[in-house]
Scaffold this motif. Structure first.
Motif, PDB file in Angstrom:
ATOM      1  N   TRP A 123       0.821  -1.217   0.000  1.00  0.00           N
ATOM      2  CA  TRP A 123       0.000   0.000   0.000  1.00  0.00           C
ATOM      3  C   TRP A 123       0.853   1.264   0.000  1.00  0.00           C
ATOM      4  O   TRP A 123       0.624   2.205  -0.760  1.00  0.00           O
ATOM      5  CB  TRP A 123      -0.972  -0.009   1.185  1.00  0.00           C
ATOM      6  CG  TRP A 123      -2.231   0.764   0.923  1.00  0.00           C
ATOM      7  CD1 TRP A 123      -2.634   1.303  -0.255  1.00  0.00           C
ATOM      8  CD2 TRP A 123      -3.252   1.068   1.876  1.00  0.00           C
ATOM      9  NE1 TRP A 123      -3.849   1.921  -0.099  1.00  0.00           N
ATOM     10  CE2 TRP A 123      -4.257   1.785   1.189  1.00  0.00           C
ATOM     11  CE3 TRP A 123      -3.418   0.793   3.237  1.00  0.00           C
ATOM     12  CZ2 TRP A 123      -5.403   2.252   1.828  1.00  0.00           C
ATOM     13  CZ3 TRP A 123      -4.563   1.246   3.869  1.00  0.00           C
ATOM     14  CH2 TRP A 123      -5.550   1.973   3.172  1.00  0.00           C
ATOM     15  N   LEU A 159      -4.741  -3.197  -2.874  1.00  0.00           N
ATOM     16  CA  LEU A 159      -4.078  -2.012  -2.339  1.00  0.00           C
ATOM     17  C   LEU A 159      -2.883  -1.568  -3.186  1.00  0.00           C
ATOM     18  O   LEU A 159      -2.253  -0.557  -2.896  1.00  0.00           O
ATOM     19  CB  LEU A 159      -3.679  -2.222  -0.874  1.00  0.00           C
ATOM     20  CG  LEU A 159      -4.870  -2.349   0.090  1.00  0.00           C
ATOM     21  CD1 LEU A 159      -4.379  -2.430   1.523  1.00  0.00           C
ATOM     22  CD2 LEU A 159      -5.842  -1.194  -0.063  1.00  0.00           C
ATOM     23  N   VAL A 182      -8.354  -7.022  -0.621  1.00  0.00           N
ATOM     24  CA  VAL A 182      -7.477  -6.169   0.172  1.00  0.00           C
ATOM     25  C   VAL A 182      -6.576  -7.026   1.068  1.00  0.00           C
ATOM     26  O   VAL A 182      -5.368  -6.818   1.134  1.00  0.00           O
ATOM     27  CB  VAL A 182      -8.322  -5.192   1.036  1.00  0.00           C
ATOM     28  CG1 VAL A 182      -7.488  -4.596   2.158  1.00  0.00           C
ATOM     29  CG2 VAL A 182      -8.908  -4.093   0.162  1.00  0.00           C
ATOM     30  N   THR A 339      -5.848   3.884   8.164  1.00  0.00           N
ATOM     31  CA  THR A 339      -6.236   3.465   6.821  1.00  0.00           C
ATOM     32  C   THR A 339      -7.261   4.413   6.212  1.00  0.00           C
ATOM     33  O   THR A 339      -7.806   4.131   5.166  1.00  0.00           O
ATOM     34  CB  THR A 339      -6.887   2.072   6.887  1.00  0.00           C
ATOM     35  OG1 THR A 339      -8.024   2.160   7.759  1.00  0.00           O
ATOM     36  CG2 THR A 339      -5.933   1.035   7.408  1.00  0.00           C
TER      37      THR A 339
ATOM     38  N   PRO B  28     -10.851   1.373  -1.645  1.00  0.00           N
ATOM     39  CA  PRO B  28     -10.815   0.614  -0.393  1.00  0.00           C
ATOM     40  C   PRO B  28     -11.860   1.079   0.626  1.00  0.00           C
ATOM     41  O   PRO B  28     -11.954   0.519   1.705  1.00  0.00           O
ATOM     42  CB  PRO B  28      -9.396   0.863   0.122  1.00  0.00           C
ATOM     43  CG  PRO B  28      -9.024   2.202  -0.426  1.00  0.00           C
ATOM     44  CD  PRO B  28      -9.741   2.335  -1.746  1.00  0.00           C
TER      45      PRO B  28
END
Lengths: 379, 98
Positions: A123, A159, A182, A339, B28
């Motif tokens: 990420w 990611l 993810v 996040t 996400p």
């Protein structure tokens, strides 16, 4: 014997000016399990079991700078006995990321294509662009992936998407990018569902456990970076007397400040992150301030050691101003580990918070000076 | 968990959207929804400006001021006068704290 072959292969490549796919030498480690021949030389085989050593190293990444130099060589790896029809999973060369992927590939025959992300996780590397379109295109061509896997698909961690442009990769290499889930632990389910991720698999979470394992890297840097300087300053200020530096008054005077400093680190670097969703307001600076104020009041009530700072007007004002503010500043650092915080939001917080921090620091110093002058009976 | 309201810079040009669904696939935080075969931003406050959707939109219908949502990186950028960067390891750019 395989080593000799590998050396020959390398020389051939050097002579033809071609870069080789597999890492320059078979990497050593308990995670290497044999090797598999590919159209572009040998690919190291990898185990899907983590050893105790792997787990210990991954633990060290959670608590120290060990993480800064923890990489596997980029290139093509094999899980089981893959062939032209086997899936290709793409990963970063941070060993922790690589481990997280390989343990989910148990029982599969698959290829793992490791990109050179300078030892950074997927990420973060995607954010910087090292897990990115260009590196992926280069790596697909250098391992001659079209000859290794004939099906024309590669599976990327979702990611990785901030760094990768799927349509550009497809245009340049002919490989279709499929974004996997993810979390690597959803890979078996994802495969079972025919390479389809559910909305749940596509969404990033930030659980209590996630926040807990991240907290050591908040506490340790704060204790290393800020606390020693702070402690030294507190000891010097309280030790300084008209007759010189007195160790006795340094210690007894500074003790409450050393303890309240610890409470601020604890509230900003541990309590705020761990209790994040339960602390009111969305601003991290405000959350940290609230937890810092709570920790300060709780500490001051807990022991008679704080009698002086509770009864002296300058010291009390200094504590109420400084410690919640310190906790707020430390809590703000946690935005880098979450996040869900975006740059525009953090910039907005900083625009208000930094002038307040600076003003508080100046007023704190003035209050401290006023206390010292009174103590020396100069005013 | 949501961060500050109305700060995310994510924007969509609906007339360019081809309805391929890539933005929803890579996001996400489930920021996108689909109305009449076109993507719409239905959860702006959940957006963390990572740029995944912008990068993977084949129609160029999305824009965002992307960057790291990290106070240390932004303060670093302010001090050095450069872009926010998460290279905060002592080894000069080799590591990353994020």
């Amino acid at each position: 014997m395989p080593e000799i072959k590998l050396v020959l292969k390398k020389d051939e490549n050097a002579a033809s000016g071609r870069t080789c796919c597999a890492p320059a030498a078979l990497p050593a480690g308990p995670w290497v399990a044999g090797s598999v021949n590919t159209p572009c030389g040998q690919a190291p085989g990898i185990s899907t079991e983590l050893t105790r050593r792997d787990r210990w190293d991954n633990f060290k990444c959670r608590v120290s700078s060990f993480r800064n130099d923890y990489a596997v060589p980029p290139g093509l790896y094999a899980v089981g006995a893959p062939d032209r029809e086997s899936e290709v999973f793409v990963s970063a060369n941070y060993k922790f990321s690589f481990d997280t992927l390989r343990r989910q590939l148990k029982g599969l025959n698959a290829w793992v294509l490791v990109l050179d992300t300078k030892g950074i996780n997927v990420w973060c590397a995607a954010g910087k662009g090292t897990f990115g379109t260009n590196e992926l295109i280069r790596r697909i061509s250098s391992v001659n992936l079209a000859a290794v896997a004939g099906h024309g698909k590669i599976v990327l961690p979702q990611l990785g998407a901030p760094g990768v442009s799927a349509h550009e990769v497809s245009k340049a290499t002919g490989f279709r990018v499929i974004y996997g889930p993810v979390r690597a632990k959803d890979i078996p389910e994802f495969i079972k569902a025919g390479y389809k991720a559910t909305r749940e698999m596509r969404t990033v979470k930030f659980t209590f456990w996630d926040r807990l394992v991240l907290s050591p890297m908040e506490i340790i840097p704060a204790m290393k970076k800020y606390y020693p300087l702070y402690a030294l300053f507190a000891l010097a200020v309280f030790g300084l007397q008209p007759s010189g530096i007195l160790f006795r008054s340094a210690f007894t005077g500074a003790l409450p400040f050393l303890l309240l400093g610890l409470a601020s680190v604890f509230s900003g670097a541990f309590l705020t992150p761990v209790l994040l969703p339960y602390v009111p307001f969305r601003s991290f600076a405000v959350k940290g301030w609230i937890m810092g104020a709570a920790a300060l009041l709780f500490s001051m009530e807990s022991s008679t050691w704080f009698k002086l700072v509770r009864t002296n007007v300058e010291l009390l004002a200094l504590c109420l101003l400084f410690f919640p503010m310190a906790s707020s500043y430390i809590a703000l650092q946690f935005t880098g580990s979450t996040t869900f915080t975006g740059m525009s939001g953090v910039k907005k917080e900083l625009k208000t918070a930094i002038p307040i921090y600076m003003a508080s620091a100046v007023i704190s110093l003035l209050l401290l000076a006023a206390y010292k002058l009174t103590e020396w009976r100069l005013i | 968990m949501k961060y500050l309201a109305n700060t995310a810079t994510l924007r969509i040009s609906p007339e360019k959207c081809v309805g391929c669904g890539m933005c929803a696939e890579v996001c996400p935080h489930a920021v996108f929804s689909f109305e009449g075969g076109k993507a719409a931003i239905s959860g702006l406050d959940a957006c963390m400006e990572c740029g995944a959707c912008v990068n993977n939109c084949p129609a160029g219908a999305l824009s965002v001021n992307r960057g790291v949502g990290c106070a240390a990186a932004i303060i670093n950028g302010m001090l050095t006068g450069g872009e926010p960067s998460c290279d905060c390891s002592p080894k000069g750019g080799k590591g990353s704290c994020c």
